[in-house]
Design a protein around this motif. Structure first.
Motif, PDB file in Angstrom:
ATOM      1  N   PHE A   1       0.839  -1.187   0.000  1.00 33.66           N
ATOM      2  CA  PHE A   1       0.000   0.000   0.000  1.00 33.66           C
ATOM      3  C   PHE A   1       0.881   1.245   0.000  1.00 33.66           C
ATOM      4  CE2 PHE A   1      -2.121  -3.461   2.213  1.00 33.66           C
ATOM      5  CZ  PHE A   1      -3.336  -3.531   1.554  1.00 33.66           C
ATOM      6  N   ALA A   2       0.266   2.360  -0.300  1.00 37.25           N
ATOM      7  CA  ALA A   2       0.988   3.625  -0.313  1.00 37.25           C
ATOM      8  C   ALA A   2       0.022   4.749   0.003  1.00 37.25           C
ATOM      9  CB  ALA A   2       1.656   3.866  -1.665  1.00 37.25           C
ATOM     10  N   ILE A   3       0.569   5.878   0.402  1.00 34.86           N
ATOM     11  CA  ILE A   3      -0.200   7.100   0.603  1.00 34.86           C
ATOM     12  C   ILE A   3       0.071   7.979  -0.611  1.00 34.86           C
ATOM     13  CG2 ILE A   3      -0.553   9.121   2.045  1.00 34.86           C
ATOM     14  CD1 ILE A   3      -1.525   6.547   3.302  1.00 34.86           C
ATOM     15  N   SER A   4      -0.983   8.371  -1.309  1.00 30.99           N
ATOM     16  CA  SER A   4      -0.840   8.973  -2.632  1.00 30.99           C
ATOM     17  C   SER A   4      -0.118  10.303  -2.624  1.00 30.99           C
ATOM     18  CB  SER A   4      -2.223   9.157  -3.268  1.00 30.99           C
ATOM     19  OG  SER A   4      -3.038   9.989  -2.456  1.00 30.99           O
ATOM     20  N   LYS A   5      -0.273  11.093  -1.564  1.00 27.33           N
ATOM     21  CA  LYS A   5       0.361  12.401  -1.513  1.00 27.33           C
ATOM     22  C   LYS A   5       1.261  12.473  -0.291  1.00 27.33           C
ATOM     23  CE  LYS A   5      -3.458  14.812  -3.815  1.00 27.33           C
ATOM     24  NZ  LYS A   5      -4.463  15.897  -3.708  1.00 27.33           N
ATOM     25  N   PRO A   6       2.389  13.177  -0.393  1.00 28.78           N
ATOM     26  CA  PRO A   6       3.315  13.255   0.745  1.00 28.78           C
ATOM     27  C   PRO A   6       2.731  14.037   1.896  1.00 28.78           C
ATOM     28  CG  PRO A   6       3.997  14.769  -0.978  1.00 28.78           C
ATOM     29  CD  PRO A   6       2.850  13.947  -1.543  1.00 28.78           C
TER      30      PRO A   6
ATOM     31  N   ASP B   1       6.751  18.805   8.189  1.00 31.12           N
ATOM     32  CA  ASP B   1       6.979  18.607   9.615  1.00 31.12           C
ATOM     33  C   ASP B   1       6.511  17.238  10.089  1.00 31.12           C
ATOM     34  OD1 ASP B   1       4.324  19.111   9.220  1.00 31.12           O
ATOM     35  OD2 ASP B   1       4.052  20.304  11.039  1.00 31.12           O
ATOM     36  N   LYS B   2       6.140  16.342   9.150  1.00 30.46           N
ATOM     37  CA  LYS B   2       5.730  14.985   9.498  1.00 30.46           C
ATOM     38  C   LYS B   2       6.713  13.988   8.895  1.00 30.46           C
ATOM     39  CE  LYS B   2       1.874  16.236  11.520  1.00 30.46           C
ATOM     40  NZ  LYS B   2       2.045  17.673  11.350  1.00 30.46           N
ATOM     41  N   THR B   3       7.036  12.938   9.651  1.00 29.41           N
ATOM     42  CA  THR B   3       7.921  11.874   9.195  1.00 29.41           C
ATOM     43  C   THR B   3       7.117  10.594   9.080  1.00 29.41           C
ATOM     44  OG1 THR B   3       9.825  12.895  10.271  1.00 29.41           O
ATOM     45  CG2 THR B   3      10.015  10.578   9.670  1.00 29.41           C
ATOM     46  N   GLU B   4       7.207   9.931   7.934  1.00 29.68           N
ATOM     47  CA  GLU B   4       6.423   8.727   7.682  1.00 29.68           C
ATOM     48  C   GLU B   4       7.324   7.491   7.678  1.00 29.68           C
ATOM     49  OE1 GLU B   4       4.541   6.754   3.731  1.00 29.68           O
ATOM     50  OE2 GLU B   4       3.780   8.752   4.214  1.00 29.68           O
ATOM     51  N   THR B   5       6.865   6.431   8.325  1.00 26.69           N
ATOM     52  CA  THR B   5       7.545   5.136   8.270  1.00 26.69           C
ATOM     53  C   THR B   5       6.551   4.073   7.823  1.00 26.69           C
ATOM     54  OG1 THR B   5       7.064   4.626  10.599  1.00 26.69           O
ATOM     55  CG2 THR B   5       9.124   5.781  10.130  1.00 26.69           C
ATOM     56  N   TYR B   6       7.055   3.019   7.195  1.00 28.87           N
ATOM     57  CA  TYR B   6       6.213   1.931   6.693  1.00 28.87           C
ATOM     58  C   TYR B   6       6.820   0.627   7.184  1.00 28.87           C
ATOM     59  CZ  TYR B   6       3.437  -0.826   3.355  1.00 28.87           C
ATOM     60  OH  TYR B   6       2.561  -1.726   2.782  1.00 28.87           O
TER      61      TYR B   6
ATOM     62  N   THR C   1     -12.777  11.333  -2.839  1.00 24.55           N
ATOM     63  CA  THR C   1     -12.912  12.785  -2.950  1.00 24.55           C
ATOM     64  C   THR C   1     -11.615  13.439  -2.487  1.00 24.55           C
ATOM     65  OG1 THR C   1     -13.872  12.919  -0.731  1.00 24.55           O
ATOM     66  CG2 THR C   1     -15.396  12.710  -2.593  1.00 24.55           C
ATOM     67  N   ASP C   2     -11.471  14.703  -2.797  1.00 27.94           N
ATOM     68  CA  ASP C   2     -10.282  15.427  -2.372  1.00 27.94           C
ATOM     69  C   ASP C   2     -10.306  15.629  -0.860  1.00 27.94           C
ATOM     70  OD1 ASP C   2      -9.402  15.589  -4.965  1.00 27.94           O
ATOM     71  OD2 ASP C   2     -10.373  17.525  -5.332  1.00 27.94           O
ATOM     72  N   CYS C   3      -9.116  15.795  -0.300  1.00 29.58           N
ATOM     73  CA  CYS C   3      -9.024  16.015   1.134  1.00 29.58           C
ATOM     74  C   CYS C   3      -9.659  17.345   1.507  1.00 29.58           C
ATOM     75  CB  CYS C   3      -7.561  16.009   1.581  1.00 29.58           C
ATOM     76  SG  CYS C   3      -6.801  14.367   1.517  1.00 29.58           S
TER      77      CYS C   3
ATOM     78  N   MET D   1      -6.731  10.762   5.282  1.00 29.56           N
ATOM     79  CA  MET D   1      -5.789   9.652   5.342  1.00 29.56           C
ATOM     80  C   MET D   1      -6.308   8.444   4.568  1.00 29.56           C
ATOM     81  SD  MET D   1      -4.479   7.577   8.741  1.00 29.56           S
ATOM     82  CE  MET D   1      -4.267   9.092   9.661  1.00 29.56           C
ATOM     83  N   LEU D   2      -7.583   8.106   4.770  1.00 29.96           N
ATOM     84  CA  LEU D   2      -8.172   6.944   4.102  1.00 29.96           C
ATOM     85  C   LEU D   2      -8.350   7.186   2.605  1.00 29.96           C
ATOM     86  CD1 LEU D   2     -10.836   5.920   6.763  1.00 29.96           C
ATOM     87  CD2 LEU D   2      -8.628   4.840   6.320  1.00 29.96           C
ATOM     88  N   ASN D   3      -8.732   8.382   2.225  1.00 33.89           N
ATOM     89  CA  ASN D   3      -8.914   8.679   0.800  1.00 33.89           C
ATOM     90  C   ASN D   3      -7.593   8.665   0.043  1.00 33.89           C
ATOM     91  OD1 ASN D   3     -11.659   8.881   1.068  1.00 33.89           O
ATOM     92  ND2 ASN D   3     -11.706  11.119   1.135  1.00 33.89           N
ATOM     93  N   ARG D   4      -6.490   8.904   0.726  1.00 35.50           N
ATOM     94  CA  ARG D   4      -5.177   8.895   0.088  1.00 35.50           C
ATOM     95  C   ARG D   4      -4.547   7.510   0.045  1.00 35.50           C
ATOM     96  NH1 ARG D   4      -2.119  12.365   3.858  1.00 35.50           N
ATOM     97  NH2 ARG D   4      -0.354  11.598   2.650  1.00 35.50           N
TER      98      ARG D   4
END
Length: 265
Positions: A80-85, A89-94, A238-240, A211-214
């Motif tokens: 899975f992925a999140i479509s937009k960064p 100021d947020k750090t993402e880990t998978y 839909t858009d955020c 978050m879910l839409n992305r």
């Protein structure tokens, strides 16, 4: 008067000190090179030891220990992925966590600029293992130091359909967080998580819907039902929402402020 001839061995005595001096110089040069090499090697050892001591702290901050029976699958490809960064100021880990009975959890985690946990999203595809209560697991992930009771906080609409919202029955301190849960039957899939982003409940609901839409699918793993679920969900995406509360069900019973929905689950 007879002159005595010079001793032919005399020049050898003058060359002996010169040869000895050259030998001593070579010994000094060799020892100096060995000392410089040893000092450089010691510097690398000290630096490596320092970096090694820092590594466990960074790993523990990025990913908590997997529950009993589960183990981190470092070589598993992301599904899975999140479509937009996320904002800067947020750090993402998978992280991918697997169970010997076939279960798989794909977990996104975000931290804020100070390194504090800000949000989490988990996609759980169960196998043959026993599944624990979803609400209990969310409460434990939301508050690892001690499980707190959760109460219903309404329902929001996302591209996956209606999503149940949960919040701690007793907020501790000034940090308010909101959990969410979505259970799908075909395929057997559970999407859950929480967020502490936003200063009020409408802002946190909007953050969860966004978050879910992305969330997008990278690999279905030979599961056509999973691919169909995300394909149908994309038609509803839909858009955020950047301001204001997200869309709620038209029925007032589904509203987040309905006192009848409150109470420990």
């Amino acid at each position: 008067m007879r002159l005595f001839p010079a001793d032919p061995a005399a020049p050898h005595h003058t060359r002996i000190p010169s040869a000895l001096t050259s030998f001593v110089d070579e010994v000094y040069a060799t020892l100096s090179g060995l000392f410089a090499y040893a000092a450089t090697l010691a510097l690398f050892v000290v630096l490596g030891t320092y970096l090694w001591k820092q590594l466990p702290d960074t790993t523990a901050m990025a990913a908590p220990a997997a529950p009993a029976g589960w183990s981190t699958a470092a070589r598993s490809a992301p599904a899975f992925a999140i479509s937009k960064p996320e904002p800067r100021d947020k750090t993402e880990t998978y992280e991918v966590i697997r169970h010997p009975e076939g279960g798989r959890k794909d977990v996104f985690r975000w931290t804020d600029a100070s390194g504090a946990p800000a949000a989490e999203l988990e996609i759980y595809r169960p196998g043959g293992e026993a599944m624990g209560p979803a609400v209990t697991e969310i409460a434990g992930r939301l508050d690892p130091s001690g499980i707190r009771e959760l109460e219903a906080a309404g329902i929001v609409d996302s591209k996956f359909g209606s999503v149940t919202l949960l919040r701690p029955a007793r907020q501790q301190g000034s940090r308010a967080c909101l959990g969410f849960l979505k259970q799908a039957d075909a395929p057997d899939l559970r999407i859950s998580g929480w967020t502490c982003q936003g200063t009020n409940l409408p802002a946190q609901r909007a953050a969860i819907v966004c978050m879910l839409n992305r969330l997008t699918l990278l690999a279905a793993g030979n599961d056509p039902r999973l691919a169909a679920l995300f394909a149908h969900a994309e038609l509803r995406r839909t858009d955020c929402v950047t301001s204001g509360p997200p869309a709620l069900s038209a029925d007032w019973v589904m509203g987040s402020e309905n006192p009848l929905l409150r109470g420990a689950l």
